[in-house]
Design a protein around this motif. Structure first.
Motif, PDB file in Angstrom:
ATOM      1  N   THR A   1     -10.727  39.986  11.976  1.00  0.00           N
ATOM      2  CA  THR A   1     -10.792  39.354  10.647  1.00  0.00           C
ATOM      3  C   THR A   1     -12.220  39.275  10.110  1.00  0.00           C
ATOM      4  O   THR A   1     -12.448  39.441   8.919  1.00  0.00           O
ATOM      5  CB  THR A   1     -10.186  37.936  10.741  1.00  0.00           C
ATOM      6  OG1 THR A   1      -8.922  38.070  11.348  1.00  0.00           O
ATOM      7  CG2 THR A   1     -10.017  37.298   9.377  1.00  0.00           C
ATOM      8  N   ALA A   2     -13.180  39.036  11.004  1.00  0.00           N
ATOM      9  CA  ALA A   2     -14.548  38.833  10.533  1.00  0.00           C
ATOM     10  C   ALA A   2     -15.325  40.147  10.372  1.00  0.00           C
ATOM     11  O   ALA A   2     -16.492  40.134  10.011  1.00  0.00           O
ATOM     12  CB  ALA A   2     -15.282  37.916  11.511  1.00  0.00           C
ATOM     13  N   LEU A   3     -14.664  41.269  10.623  1.00  0.00           N
ATOM     14  CA  LEU A   3     -15.396  42.545  10.622  1.00  0.00           C
ATOM     15  C   LEU A   3     -15.161  43.333   9.342  1.00  0.00           C
ATOM     16  O   LEU A   3     -14.134  43.170   8.684  1.00  0.00           O
ATOM     17  CB  LEU A   3     -14.923  43.390  11.813  1.00  0.00           C
ATOM     18  CG  LEU A   3     -15.075  42.748  13.186  1.00  0.00           C
ATOM     19  CD1 LEU A   3     -14.432  43.621  14.251  1.00  0.00           C
ATOM     20  CD2 LEU A   3     -16.546  42.503  13.508  1.00  0.00           C
ATOM     21  N   ASP A   4     -16.116  44.224   9.009  1.00  0.00           N
ATOM     22  CA  ASP A   4     -15.867  45.042   7.823  1.00  0.00           C
ATOM     23  C   ASP A   4     -14.806  46.096   8.150  1.00  0.00           C
ATOM     24  O   ASP A   4     -14.521  46.372   9.315  1.00  0.00           O
ATOM     25  CB  ASP A   4     -17.163  45.618   7.250  1.00  0.00           C
ATOM     26  CG  ASP A   4     -17.753  46.706   8.103  1.00  0.00           C
ATOM     27  OD1 ASP A   4     -17.014  47.640   8.455  1.00  0.00           O
ATOM     28  OD2 ASP A   4     -18.941  46.617   8.444  1.00  0.00           O
ATOM     29  N   VAL A   5     -14.256  46.696   7.072  1.00  0.00           N
ATOM     30  CA  VAL A   5     -13.051  47.520   7.229  1.00  0.00           C
ATOM     31  C   VAL A   5     -13.210  48.667   8.231  1.00  0.00           C
ATOM     32  O   VAL A   5     -12.318  48.929   9.035  1.00  0.00           O
ATOM     33  CB  VAL A   5     -12.621  48.074   5.846  1.00  0.00           C
ATOM     34  CG1 VAL A   5     -11.370  48.924   5.967  1.00  0.00           C
ATOM     35  CG2 VAL A   5     -12.392  46.932   4.891  1.00  0.00           C
ATOM     36  N   THR A   6     -14.370  49.337   8.203  1.00  0.00           N
ATOM     37  CA  THR A   6     -14.546  50.482   9.104  1.00  0.00           C
ATOM     38  C   THR A   6     -14.564  50.027  10.555  1.00  0.00           C
ATOM     39  O   THR A   6     -13.887  50.608  11.414  1.00  0.00           O
ATOM     40  CB  THR A   6     -15.897  51.191   8.812  1.00  0.00           C
ATOM     41  OG1 THR A   6     -16.095  51.183   7.414  1.00  0.00           O
ATOM     42  CG2 THR A   6     -15.934  52.573   9.359  1.00  0.00           C
ATOM     43  N   VAL A   7     -15.324  48.972  10.811  1.00  0.00           N
ATOM     44  CA  VAL A   7     -15.410  48.487  12.195  1.00  0.00           C
ATOM     45  C   VAL A   7     -14.044  47.955  12.624  1.00  0.00           C
ATOM     46  O   VAL A   7     -13.607  48.146  13.762  1.00  0.00           O
ATOM     47  CB  VAL A   7     -16.487  47.373  12.317  1.00  0.00           C
ATOM     48  CG1 VAL A   7     -16.631  46.943  13.769  1.00  0.00           C
ATOM     49  CG2 VAL A   7     -17.818  47.852  11.775  1.00  0.00           C
ATOM     50  N   GLN A   8     -13.353  47.302  11.688  1.00  0.00           N
ATOM     51  CA  GLN A   8     -12.005  46.782  11.967  1.00  0.00           C
ATOM     52  C   GLN A   8     -11.101  47.914  12.469  1.00  0.00           C
ATOM     53  O   GLN A   8     -10.445  47.784  13.502  1.00  0.00           O
ATOM     54  CB  GLN A   8     -11.441  46.186  10.684  1.00  0.00           C
ATOM     55  CG  GLN A   8     -10.067  45.592  10.869  1.00  0.00           C
ATOM     56  CD  GLN A   8      -9.612  44.848   9.620  1.00  0.00           C
ATOM     57  OE1 GLN A   8     -10.391  44.585   8.724  1.00  0.00           O
ATOM     58  NE2 GLN A   8      -8.370  44.498   9.565  1.00  0.00           N
ATOM     59  N   ALA A   9     -11.110  49.032  11.748  1.00  0.00           N
ATOM     60  CA  ALA A   9     -10.261  50.170  12.136  1.00  0.00           C
ATOM     61  C   ALA A   9     -10.652  50.681  13.519  1.00  0.00           C
ATOM     62  O   ALA A   9      -9.790  51.012  14.341  1.00  0.00           O
ATOM     63  CB  ALA A   9     -10.382  51.287  11.105  1.00  0.00           C
ATOM     64  N   GLN A  10     -11.961  50.714  13.801  1.00  0.00           N
ATOM     65  CA  GLN A  10     -12.411  51.205  15.112  1.00  0.00           C
ATOM     66  C   GLN A  10     -11.932  50.285  16.234  1.00  0.00           C
ATOM     67  O   GLN A  10     -11.486  50.741  17.283  1.00  0.00           O
ATOM     68  CB  GLN A  10     -13.941  51.264  15.160  1.00  0.00           C
ATOM     69  CG  GLN A  10     -14.525  52.379  14.318  1.00  0.00           C
ATOM     70  CD  GLN A  10     -16.041  52.235  14.167  1.00  0.00           C
ATOM     71  OE1 GLN A  10     -16.659  51.331  14.719  1.00  0.00           O
ATOM     72  NE2 GLN A  10     -16.622  53.138  13.401  1.00  0.00           N
ATOM     73  N   VAL A  11     -12.024  48.976  15.999  1.00  0.00           N
ATOM     74  CA  VAL A  11     -11.645  48.022  17.051  1.00  0.00           C
ATOM     75  C   VAL A  11     -10.135  48.092  17.304  1.00  0.00           C
ATOM     76  O   VAL A  11      -9.677  48.071  18.451  1.00  0.00           O
ATOM     77  CB  VAL A  11     -12.107  46.591  16.696  1.00  0.00           C
ATOM     78  CG1 VAL A  11     -11.529  45.572  17.659  1.00  0.00           C
ATOM     79  CG2 VAL A  11     -13.628  46.507  16.699  1.00  0.00           C
ATOM     80  N   LEU A  12      -9.344  48.229  16.231  1.00  0.00           N
ATOM     81  CA  LEU A  12      -7.890  48.331  16.405  1.00  0.00           C
ATOM     82  C   LEU A  12      -7.538  49.590  17.200  1.00  0.00           C
ATOM     83  O   LEU A  12      -6.703  49.564  18.104  1.00  0.00           O
ATOM     84  CB  LEU A  12      -7.181  48.357  15.050  1.00  0.00           C
ATOM     85  CG  LEU A  12      -7.292  47.077  14.203  1.00  0.00           C
ATOM     86  CD1 LEU A  12      -6.505  47.222  12.909  1.00  0.00           C
ATOM     87  CD2 LEU A  12      -6.817  45.846  14.960  1.00  0.00           C
ATOM     88  N   LYS A  13      -8.217  50.683  16.873  1.00  0.00           N
ATOM     89  CA  LYS A  13      -7.960  51.944  17.582  1.00  0.00           C
ATOM     90  C   LYS A  13      -8.335  51.775  19.058  1.00  0.00           C
ATOM     91  O   LYS A  13      -7.603  52.224  19.953  1.00  0.00           O
ATOM     92  CB  LYS A  13      -8.760  53.080  16.938  1.00  0.00           C
ATOM     93  CG  LYS A  13      -8.503  54.411  17.590  1.00  0.00           C
ATOM     94  CD  LYS A  13      -9.109  55.565  16.809  1.00  0.00           C
ATOM     95  CE  LYS A  13      -8.819  56.910  17.445  1.00  0.00           C
ATOM     96  NZ  LYS A  13      -9.141  57.024  18.856  1.00  0.00           N
TER      97      LYS A  13
END
Ligand code: ATP
Length: 360
Positions: free
Chosen positions: A213-225
């Motif tokens: 939630t606290a991350l920007d969209v690109t990093v968010q996608a990387q963490v989910l992957k």
């Protein structure tokens, strides 16, 4: 219609069963001066080997307190009741390796057994990594501590595993990171370091509470992957907690929709998106752009989740529901009913299938 969730004691003992954790009638109540606050009020969940259970709902519906209960870290004066049945499998983490079932609710929350499970068989990642790290120790020492506690007593080997784990989560300059302090890392890198620390002990179950939630969209996608890749590689089970249905679609095999301390809909991810039955789920779906059809207006759900104290009888969603009927929905508590295989709904109108209309 029948009221039946899988019975933990029956399913867990069966040979070859993929169920590794079952939560049965979980209640977490806070006994406050003003009265009893029912944060979690009769939740049933089933966690399967190598699968992700998504838990979704708005702020205040009881997601985080549920995850705290699973690790027995509910703060005082919270009282946890019900059953949390864990099939112990991880010998390295202190498990018996025989598939023994232990009820976590019965354990002393500061005792030896739960401490060997916490961070060992069950690990957790939070929205805010600073919660997981001590600011005064290096990343390397903190990851090593988890490894030394749960995997090996050899320090050199633990250091190598820590390095390997940082590499596996895509950390840049991993050797240098091991010697750095949490505040020296960017938000995204800290999140990766926290995931590395959680995974270093090879947990059977990873609980991720709003980890992006606290991350920007690109990093968010990387963490989910990253979480999905590691789940594939290590066959880890994941409990993914979020208020974001888009993330649920990407991450989950099964989904529990929570409202006011209760599960209101429980099914596989495809049924949730293509055949939802609970008005709350339908309203949530209509509030996100990728799911609501283009011709339809995006709608927010009026009001917010009520404070779970001194609640009136009946359905928790009554005050916000477009299908609510006075004298029907606000009379007695609504049971969770099976509408078809692997699909449970807590609504008196659950038999009416979703037509793709506006959910009214
Ligand atoms: N330590 C506590 N003491 C008293 N009440 C609490 C405590 N923790 C949570 N609550 C209450 O329990 C209810 C459920 O909270 P919880 O944090 O589980 O919701 P949530 O769905 O995780 O929301 P969010 O997404 O905002 O974290 C809320 O009404 C909250 O105010």
């Amino acid at each position: 219609m029948s009221v039946e969730m899988p019975n933990p004691s029956m399913t867990m003992g069966q040979k070859g069963d993929d169920v590794i954790l079952e939560v049965k009638d979980l209640k977490v109540h806070f006994h406050l001066d003003e009265g009893r606050l029912k944060s979690v009020d009769g939740v049933d969940l089933v966690i399967r080997k190598g699968k992700t259970l998504g838990i979704v709902g708005e702020s205040g519906c009881g997601k985080s307190v549920t995850s705290q209960a699973l690790l027995r870290i509910v703060p005082n004066p919270g009282k946890t009741e019900g059953e949390i049945l864990l099939k112990r499998q991880n010998e390295a983490a202190g498990g018996s390796g025989t598939g023994d079932v232990v009820d976590l609710v019965k354990l002393d929350p500061v005792g030896k057994e739960i401490r060997s499970i916490r961070g060992g068989e069950i690990a957790m990642i939070f929205q805010e990594p600073m919660k997981a790290f001590s600011p005064i120790h290096t990343i390397g020492n903190q990851i090593m501590e988890a490894i030394l506690l749960h995997r090996t007593s050899d320090k050199k080997e633990a250091w190598d595993i820590a390095l390997e784990t940082l590499i596996s989560v895509g950390m840049s300059n991993p050797e240098q990171r091991l010697n750095e302090y949490p505040h020296q890392l960017s938000g995204g890198m800290r999140q990766r370091a926290m995931i590395a620390m959680a995974l270093a002990s090879h947990p059977n179950i990873l609980i991720a509470d709003e980890p992006t939630t606290a991350l920007d969209v690109t990093v968010q996608a990387q963490v989910l992957k990253l979480i999905n890749d590691l789940k594939e590689k290590l066959n880890t089970s994941v409990i993914f907690i979020t208020h974001d249905l888009g993330v649920i679609a990407e991450m989950s095999d099964e989904v529990a929709v929570m409202y006011l301390g209760k599960v209101v809909e429980y099914t596989d991810v495809d049924t949730l998106f293509y055949g939802p039955r609970h008005p709350y789920t339908i309203a949530l779906l209509h509030s996100i752009p990728s799911v609501a059809r283009r011709s339809e207006r995006l709608e927010s759900i009026d009001g917010s989740v009520p404070y779970p104290m001194n609640l009136p009888a009946g359905c928790g969603f009554y005050s916000r529901c477009k299908k609510a009927q006075s004298g029907v929905c606000n009379v007695a508590d609504i049971p969770l009913v099976k509408v078809k295989d692997n699909h449970y709904v807590r609504c008196l109108f659950a038999e009416e299938p979703y037509t793709g209309g506006d959910g009214r």
